[in-house]
Design a protein around this motif. Structure first.
Motif, PDB file in Angstrom:
ATOM      1  N   ASN A  82      46.799 -18.205 -23.289  1.00 63.76           N
ATOM      2  CA  ASN A  82      48.190 -17.820 -23.062  1.00 63.76           C
ATOM      3  C   ASN A  82      48.438 -17.539 -21.579  1.00 63.76           C
ATOM      4  O   ASN A  82      47.854 -16.631 -21.001  1.00 63.76           O
ATOM      5  N   GLN A  83      49.306 -18.332 -20.958  1.00 57.42           N
ATOM      6  CA  GLN A  83      49.572 -18.206 -19.530  1.00 57.42           C
ATOM      7  C   GLN A  83      50.414 -16.978 -19.187  1.00 57.42           C
ATOM      8  O   GLN A  83      50.393 -16.497 -18.052  1.00 57.42           O
ATOM      9  N   THR A  84      51.155 -16.477 -20.161  1.00 55.98           N
ATOM     10  CA  THR A  84      51.992 -15.300 -19.915  1.00 55.98           C
ATOM     11  C   THR A  84      51.141 -14.119 -19.475  1.00 55.98           C
ATOM     12  O   THR A  84      51.477 -13.397 -18.535  1.00 55.98           O
ATOM     13  N   LEU A 112      44.991 -12.981 -26.299  1.00 54.62           N
ATOM     14  CA  LEU A 112      45.903 -13.975 -25.729  1.00 54.62           C
ATOM     15  C   LEU A 112      45.222 -14.812 -24.651  1.00 54.62           C
ATOM     16  O   LEU A 112      45.467 -16.007 -24.522  1.00 54.62           O
ATOM     17  N   LYS A 113      44.348 -14.160 -23.871  1.00 47.66           N
ATOM     18  CA  LYS A 113      43.606 -14.910 -22.842  1.00 47.66           C
ATOM     19  C   LYS A 113      42.679 -15.924 -23.483  1.00 47.66           C
ATOM     20  O   LYS A 113      42.537 -17.051 -23.003  1.00 47.66           O
ATOM     21  N   GLU A 141      43.167 -17.386 -26.185  1.00 44.91           N
ATOM     22  CA  GLU A 141      43.999 -18.474 -26.711  1.00 44.91           C
ATOM     23  C   GLU A 141      44.599 -19.331 -25.596  1.00 44.91           C
ATOM     24  O   GLU A 141      45.295 -20.315 -25.865  1.00 44.91           O
ATOM     25  N   LYS A 184      45.582  -8.423 -24.946  1.00 47.02           N
ATOM     26  CA  LYS A 184      45.391  -9.226 -23.740  1.00 47.02           C
ATOM     27  C   LYS A 184      44.146 -10.114 -23.862  1.00 47.02           C
ATOM     28  O   LYS A 184      44.176 -11.292 -23.487  1.00 47.02           O
ATOM     29  N   GLN A 189      58.723 -12.776 -19.356  1.00 47.43           N
ATOM     30  CA  GLN A 189      57.352 -12.641 -19.843  1.00 47.43           C
ATOM     31  C   GLN A 189      57.289 -11.735 -21.074  1.00 47.43           C
ATOM     32  O   GLN A 189      56.548 -12.003 -22.025  1.00 47.43           O
ATOM     33  N   ARG A 230      58.179 -13.337 -24.344  1.00 43.12           N
ATOM     34  CA  ARG A 230      57.067 -14.136 -24.880  1.00 43.12           C
ATOM     35  C   ARG A 230      55.987 -13.245 -25.492  1.00 43.12           C
ATOM     36  O   ARG A 230      55.426 -13.557 -26.548  1.00 43.12           O
ATOM     37  N   LEU A 231      55.703 -12.125 -24.828  1.00 43.93           N
ATOM     38  CA  LEU A 231      54.672 -11.217 -25.332  1.00 43.93           C
ATOM     39  C   LEU A 231      55.081 -10.585 -26.663  1.00 43.93           C
ATOM     40  O   LEU A 231      54.248 -10.393 -27.551  1.00 43.93           O
ATOM     41  N   SER A 277      54.039 -11.968 -29.908  1.00 46.07           N
ATOM     42  CA  SER A 277      52.657 -11.751 -30.364  1.00 46.07           C
ATOM     43  C   SER A 277      52.444 -10.366 -30.947  1.00 46.07           C
ATOM     44  O   SER A 277      51.324 -10.020 -31.336  1.00 46.07           O
TER      45      SER A 277
END
Length: 285
Positions: free
Chosen positions: A59-61, A54-55, A57, A51, A87, A90-91, A94
């Motif tokens: 990442n809106q998801t 991704l934040k 980067e 998390k 969602q 998309r996750l 990663s």
């Protein structure tokens, strides 16, 4: 929000899900998915690191994911991060895992199945029957379990009719019924069977299921007859309904000399059943 909590199975691993009837979508525990895909010894820690990355980067998801209360390992409802199926798709991109693609297919399937069940409730029963058979339960037990689901639904419908609230009030009344007929609270009953977040009814013997059904059916019938006006009166009705089954349990125990309430759980029973079958097959050879 109208919702439905359910434990989904993927390769014998449990994944907590919650159905939002208003939005017509599943919300799925992210850490449970990570546990399946990564086999990490600490899925929550894996999720925290993922998390953060991704934040960073942008990442809106991750930003759109939120927390909902789900049943935790300690048997309590605790908040955990969830994602809808879109969602999660998309996750998963990663999370490096050879299980990613088959898991996506499974994810798409449960979403489709839930929409089908809304159109035809009989499909729900058929799928439950198939899953219980695959787990190794006997057809006799399955028939009792499906009947218990019907009786439980009739009881909760009666509680709703009396203006009672799902959640704490339903749980309190259920606890009163269980304590009355089994001489154990729901928690004590689960401890006896060595359960944590597993469903108690899924771990009852045929006789336990029948008596539990009698207790809940009696509670519903008494409630319809006396029309309790509030939660306090409904608690008295719950005890009366449970006592009906308690009388039956006591009489049965007196006749057989055996305790009805058993520490046996499904995992142990099904393992013993499998072992006996293997032994029998080997003896035949």
């Amino acid at each position: 929000m109208s919702d439905k909590n359910k434990i989904q199975l993927y390769e014998d691993k449990q994944i907590r899900t919650l159905w939002d009837a208003d939005k017509e979508k599943w919300y799925i525990s992210i850490v449970d998915v990570i546990a399946v895909l990564t086999e990490s010894i600490d899925p929550p820690a894996y999720w925290r690191k993922l998390k953060q990355r991704l934040k960073a980067e942008g990442n809106q998801t991750v930003t759109n994911c939120h927390a909902l209360k789900m049943l935790a390992a300690d048997g309590k409802m605790r908040k955990t991060d969830v994602a809808d199926t879109e969602q999660l798709f998309r996750l998963i991109q990663s999370i490096p895992s050879p299980k990613a693609e088959p898991f996506k297919l499974w994810l798409a399937q449960i979403a489709s199945e839930r929409l089908e069940e809304m159109q035809d409730p009989e499909i729900t029963i058929d799928r439950a029957l198939k899953q219980y058979l695959e787990l190794g339960y006997s057809e006799n037990w399955i028939n009792q379990r499906l009947k218990s689901i019907e009786i439980r639904k009739e009881l909760t419908d009666e509680w709703k009719k009396r203006g009672l609230k799902e959640g704490i009030q339903f749980a309190t009344l259920t606890n009163i019924i269980t304590k009355a007929w089994a001489d154990k609270t729901t928690k004590e009953y689960k401890v006896l069977k060595g359960l944590k977040k597993e469903n108690l009814r899924d771990n009852m013997t045929n006789t336990e299921l029948i008596l539990n059904m009698l207790a809940e059916a009696s509670t519903k019938d008494i409630s319809e007859a006396v029309a309790p006006k509030n939660f306090t009166e409904s608690k008295k009705v719950a005890k009366q309904g449970g006592n009906v089954a308690k009388v039956a349990r006591k009489e049965l125990e007196a006749k057989t000399g055996k305790k009805v309430i058993s520490p046996l759980n499904a995992k142990t029973f099904l393992q013993e059943k499998k072992t006996k079958k293997l032994k029998s097959d080997n003896e035949k050879e």
